[in-house]
Design an enzyme around this catalytic site. Structure first.
Site, PDB file in Angstrom:
ATOM      1  N   ASP A 133      79.052  14.512  41.361  1.00 42.02           N
ATOM      2  CA  ASP A 133      80.300  14.650  40.600  1.00 42.02           C
ATOM      3  C   ASP A 133      81.309  15.402  41.438  1.00 42.02           C
ATOM      4  O   ASP A 133      80.939  16.190  42.320  1.00 42.02           O
ATOM      5  CB  ASP A 133      80.040  15.431  39.304  1.00 42.02           C
ATOM      6  CG  ASP A 133      79.202  14.611  38.333  1.00 42.02           C
ATOM      7  OD1 ASP A 133      79.556  13.439  38.108  1.00 42.02           O
ATOM      8  OD2 ASP A 133      78.201  15.138  37.827  1.00 42.02           O
ATOM      9  N   PHE A 150      76.384  22.191  28.896  1.00 43.93           N
ATOM     10  CA  PHE A 150      75.917  21.302  29.952  1.00 43.93           C
ATOM     11  C   PHE A 150      75.828  19.869  29.423  1.00 43.93           C
ATOM     12  O   PHE A 150      76.271  18.907  30.064  1.00 43.93           O
ATOM     13  CB  PHE A 150      74.557  21.814  30.453  1.00 43.93           C
ATOM     14  CG  PHE A 150      73.828  20.842  31.335  1.00 43.93           C
ATOM     15  CD1 PHE A 150      74.206  20.675  32.657  1.00 43.93           C
ATOM     16  CD2 PHE A 150      72.763  20.093  30.847  1.00 43.93           C
ATOM     17  CE1 PHE A 150      73.542  19.768  33.468  1.00 43.93           C
ATOM     18  CE2 PHE A 150      72.098  19.187  31.655  1.00 43.93           C
ATOM     19  CZ  PHE A 150      72.486  19.025  32.971  1.00 43.93           C
ATOM     20  N   GLU A 200      61.587  19.936  38.972  1.00 44.79           N
ATOM     21  CA  GLU A 200      62.868  20.040  39.684  1.00 44.79           C
ATOM     22  C   GLU A 200      63.294  21.504  39.773  1.00 44.79           C
ATOM     23  O   GLU A 200      63.218  22.236  38.789  1.00 44.79           O
ATOM     24  CB  GLU A 200      63.920  19.231  38.919  1.00 44.79           C
ATOM     25  CG  GLU A 200      65.272  19.238  39.604  1.00 44.79           C
ATOM     26  CD  GLU A 200      66.236  18.286  38.924  1.00 44.79           C
ATOM     27  OE1 GLU A 200      65.914  17.099  38.754  1.00 44.79           O
ATOM     28  OE2 GLU A 200      67.328  18.748  38.548  1.00 44.79           O
ATOM     29  N   SER A 256      56.291  15.918  37.600  1.00 43.79           N
ATOM     30  CA  SER A 256      57.067  16.397  38.744  1.00 43.79           C
ATOM     31  C   SER A 256      57.998  17.491  38.240  1.00 43.79           C
ATOM     32  O   SER A 256      58.297  17.557  37.045  1.00 43.79           O
ATOM     33  CB  SER A 256      57.844  15.253  39.390  1.00 43.79           C
ATOM     34  OG  SER A 256      58.625  14.583  38.431  1.00 43.79           O
ATOM     35  N   HIS A 313      59.145  14.318  34.160  1.00 40.98           N
ATOM     36  CA  HIS A 313      59.841  15.144  35.155  1.00 40.98           C
ATOM     37  C   HIS A 313      60.441  16.337  34.405  1.00 40.98           C
ATOM     38  O   HIS A 313      61.141  16.155  33.406  1.00 40.98           O
ATOM     39  CB  HIS A 313      60.961  14.324  35.811  1.00 40.98           C
ATOM     40  CG  HIS A 313      61.731  15.057  36.862  1.00 40.98           C
ATOM     41  ND1 HIS A 313      61.248  15.264  38.139  1.00 40.98           N
ATOM     42  CD2 HIS A 313      62.961  15.641  36.843  1.00 40.98           C
ATOM     43  CE1 HIS A 313      62.142  15.926  38.855  1.00 40.98           C
ATOM     44  NE2 HIS A 313      63.187  16.165  38.096  1.00 40.98           N
TER      45      HIS A 313
HETATM   46  P1  FAD Z   1      75.943   6.108  39.980  1.00 36.66           P
HETATM   47  O1  FAD Z   1      74.645   5.426  39.749  1.00 36.66           O
HETATM   48  O2  FAD Z   1      76.684   5.798  41.213  1.00 36.66           O
HETATM   49  O3  FAD Z   1      76.827   5.839  38.699  1.00 36.66           O
HETATM   50  C1  FAD Z   1      77.952   6.668  38.411  1.00 36.66           C
HETATM   51  C2  FAD Z   1      78.886   5.941  37.444  1.00 36.66           C
HETATM   52  O4  FAD Z   1      79.580   4.915  38.134  1.00 36.66           O
HETATM   53  C3  FAD Z   1      78.193   5.250  36.288  1.00 36.66           C
HETATM   54  O5  FAD Z   1      79.034   5.324  35.178  1.00 36.66           O
HETATM   55  C4  FAD Z   1      78.052   3.823  36.760  1.00 36.66           C
HETATM   56  O6  FAD Z   1      77.893   2.930  35.681  1.00 36.66           O
HETATM   57  C5  FAD Z   1      79.365   3.654  37.523  1.00 36.66           C
HETATM   58  N1  FAD Z   1      79.308   2.697  38.645  1.00 36.66           N
HETATM   59  C6  FAD Z   1      78.301   2.516  39.513  1.00 36.66           C
HETATM   60  N2  FAD Z   1      78.651   1.591  40.441  1.00 36.66           N
HETATM   61  C7  FAD Z   1      79.906   1.206  40.146  1.00 36.66           C
HETATM   62  C8  FAD Z   1      80.846   0.312  40.744  1.00 36.66           C
HETATM   63  N3  FAD Z   1      80.528  -0.404  41.831  1.00 36.66           N
HETATM   64  N4  FAD Z   1      82.062   0.199  40.191  1.00 36.66           N
HETATM   65  C9  FAD Z   1      82.399   0.911  39.103  1.00 36.66           C
HETATM   66  N5  FAD Z   1      81.567   1.785  38.481  1.00 36.66           N
HETATM   67  C10 FAD Z   1      80.342   1.927  39.001  1.00 36.66           C
HETATM   68  N6  FAD Z   1      74.254  15.889  40.625  1.00 36.66           N
HETATM   69  C11 FAD Z   1      74.388  16.660  41.735  1.00 36.66           C
HETATM   70  O7  FAD Z   1      75.515  16.966  42.155  1.00 36.66           O
HETATM   71  N7  FAD Z   1      73.291  17.136  42.404  1.00 36.66           N
HETATM   72  C12 FAD Z   1      72.033  16.846  42.024  1.00 36.66           C
HETATM   73  O8  FAD Z   1      71.072  17.287  42.663  1.00 36.66           O
HETATM   74  C13 FAD Z   1      71.841  16.022  40.863  1.00 36.66           C
HETATM   75  N8  FAD Z   1      70.600  15.686  40.445  1.00 36.66           N
HETATM   76  C14 FAD Z   1      70.461  14.835  39.367  1.00 36.66           C
HETATM   77  C15 FAD Z   1      69.168  14.433  38.984  1.00 36.66           C
HETATM   78  C16 FAD Z   1      68.996  13.575  37.895  1.00 36.66           C
HETATM   79  C17 FAD Z   1      67.592  13.140  37.521  1.00 36.66           C
HETATM   80  C18 FAD Z   1      70.126  13.134  37.153  1.00 36.66           C
HETATM   81  C19 FAD Z   1      69.940  12.254  35.957  1.00 36.66           C
HETATM   82  C20 FAD Z   1      71.410  13.538  37.526  1.00 36.66           C
HETATM   83  C21 FAD Z   1      71.583  14.372  38.637  1.00 36.66           C
HETATM   84  N9  FAD Z   1      72.865  14.770  39.068  1.00 36.66           N
HETATM   85  C22 FAD Z   1      73.007  15.562  40.177  1.00 36.66           C
HETATM   86  C23 FAD Z   1      74.050  14.357  38.329  1.00 36.66           C
HETATM   87  C24 FAD Z   1      74.686  13.056  38.880  1.00 36.66           C
HETATM   88  O9  FAD Z   1      75.185  13.275  40.175  1.00 36.66           O
HETATM   89  C25 FAD Z   1      75.821  12.682  37.933  1.00 36.66           C
HETATM   90  O10 FAD Z   1      75.289  12.289  36.694  1.00 36.66           O
HETATM   91  C26 FAD Z   1      76.812  11.660  38.452  1.00 36.66           C
HETATM   92  O11 FAD Z   1      77.939  11.653  37.580  1.00 36.66           O
HETATM   93  C27 FAD Z   1      76.286  10.225  38.532  1.00 36.66           C
HETATM   94  O12 FAD Z   1      75.374  10.077  39.514  1.00 36.66           O
HETATM   95  P2  FAD Z   1      74.547   8.681  39.655  1.00 36.66           P
HETATM   96  O13 FAD Z   1      73.726   8.797  40.845  1.00 36.66           O
HETATM   97  O14 FAD Z   1      73.920   8.335  38.383  1.00 36.66           O
HETATM   98  O15 FAD Z   1      75.794   7.701  39.930  1.00 36.66           O
END
Ligand code: FAD
Length: 312
Positions: A128, A236, A36, A34, A286
């Site tokens: 973020d 990054f 991105e 895939s 990916h």
């Molecule tokens: P989560 O899974 O919500 O986790 C974030 C943090 O919070 C982790 O440290 C987790 O352990 C902690 N956590 C989770 N739940 C709880 C809780 N209930 N209480 C306390 N802590 C908790 N960013 C963008 O802005 N746009 C994009 O398009 C984008 N694409 C991405 C694609 C991929 C494949 C990856 C790996 C990252 C991408 N990111 C993108 C970056 C991502 O948004 C960041 O890494 C962000 O900091 C975390 O997102 P997450 O979905 O992993 O968060």
């Protein structure tokens, strides 16, 4: 100090033994891939993106995803890019969607628009805070990605992919807590995780072991980024908690003004990375394309993926 082959290698040559750095998986099915992309900011970048999509489309990826800018800043451009993919190609698009800075209603509305337009795959992320600020959930929003996954599933039966962190998310209290979080996202309805970029295959393979031991059965797909600009990638990676191996810094040392050699180094190191993963049984990849097709195209070919005729 000599630089001649070791006795062991000389003996193997003498017996006619073929010396291959990696097992060649002859006859093995090509992996699923895939790609991105990020939504373009200008008409010139849009032209570049479309040339990239058209070239990579010939490799028949499982799906192609389009990122959502930090803080939801590219909402309209992401939407427009995904829609154009639906309208002008036979690729399966996946739209990235984040929780940051938006109410649940606003996020749900974006998701509904996707579903109605035929976009059934979402990469669900927390996102973020913009400008390096620390993340705080929007008071009326989804706090974390697991909440977003559950919310999306309430709207429609989306296919949902989430993020995973072989080197642990920088804000996680511990690797175990981060793995629990990945499990929560999958339990909430996601069916695949794509990893943050990494360069040390051992770290990824150990992460897979830990995930399996934690009872995670969904595919965890390595996120692969060919690095041509080491300094940019180092910035990054520092922000997202990915370590850059010393050997990589050494390979790129002194090449700042030599883009062509950097591209060759990037091709060789990424090809080696994916072939080692493939030799370890990884059959889905990916690619973070950065909207540039050539390296990713070549590396997909190295993995055994060949262009296929367009379906009618
Ligand atoms: P989560 O899974 O919500 O986790 C974030 C943090 O919070 C982790 O440290 C987790 O352990 C902690 N956590 C989770 N739940 C709880 C809780 N209930 N209480 C306390 N802590 C908790 N960013 C963008 O802005 N746009 C994009 O398009 C984008 N694409 C991405 C694609 C991929 C494949 C990856 C790996 C990252 C991408 N990111 C993108 C970056 C991502 O948004 C960041 O890494 C962000 O900091 C975390 O997102 P997450 O979905 O992993 O968060």
């Amino acid at each position: 100090m000599t630089h001649s082959p070791s006795r062991d290698i000389l003996e193997r040559w003498a017996t006619g033994e073929r010396i291959a750095p990696l097992p060649v998986r002859e006859g093995a099915a090509p992996p699923a891939i895939s790609f991105e992309f990020f939504p373009p900011k200008t008409p010139a970048l849009e032209t570049q993106l479309w040339a990239c999509i058209q070239r990579l489309a010939t490799l028949r990826p499982n799906f192609v995803s389009v990122t959502y800018g930090a803080g939801g800043s590219t909402q309209e451009r992401t939407h427009a890019t995904v829609l154009r993919i639906v309208q002008e190609t036979d690729l399966t698009p996946a739209a990235h969607l984040t929780c940051v800075g938006a109410t649940r209603e606003a996020v749900d509305e974006v998701a509904r628009r996707y579903w109605d337009a035929g976009v059934k795959h979402i990469v669900a992320l927390r996102g973020d805070a913009p400008n390096g600020e620390s993340y705080a959930p929007h008071p009326g929003g989804y706090a974390f990605a697991a909440d977003l996954v559950a919310g999306l599933k309430r709207i429609a039966d989306f296919e949902i992919t989430v993020a995973a962190y072989p080197e642990t998310h920088p804000q996680a209290p511990s690797p175990e807590a981060d793995l629990d979080n990945l499990k929560r996202k999958l339990d909430a309805g996601a069916t695949r995780a794509i990893t943050q970029v990494f360069f040390d295959n051992d770290v990824f393979l150990r992460f897979l072991d830990r995930a399996l031991a934690a009872g995670i059965k969904a595919p965890i797909v390595p996120g692969i980024m060919p690095v041509t600009n080491f300094k940019q990638a180092a910035n990054f990676c520092a922000a997202c908690g990915t370590s850059m191996p010393k050997w990589m810094a050494e390979l790129f040392d002194g090449l700042d003004d030599d883009a062509e050699t950097r591209r060759m180094v990037a091709a060789a190191t990424t090809a080696e990375q994916v072939r080692v993963l493939q030799a370890n049984g990884i059959d889905e990849f990916h690619f973070y394309t950065l909207n540039r097709p050539d390296l990713v195209y070549a590396i997909s070919r190295i993995l055994g993926v060949k262009p296929q005729p367009q379906s009618e």
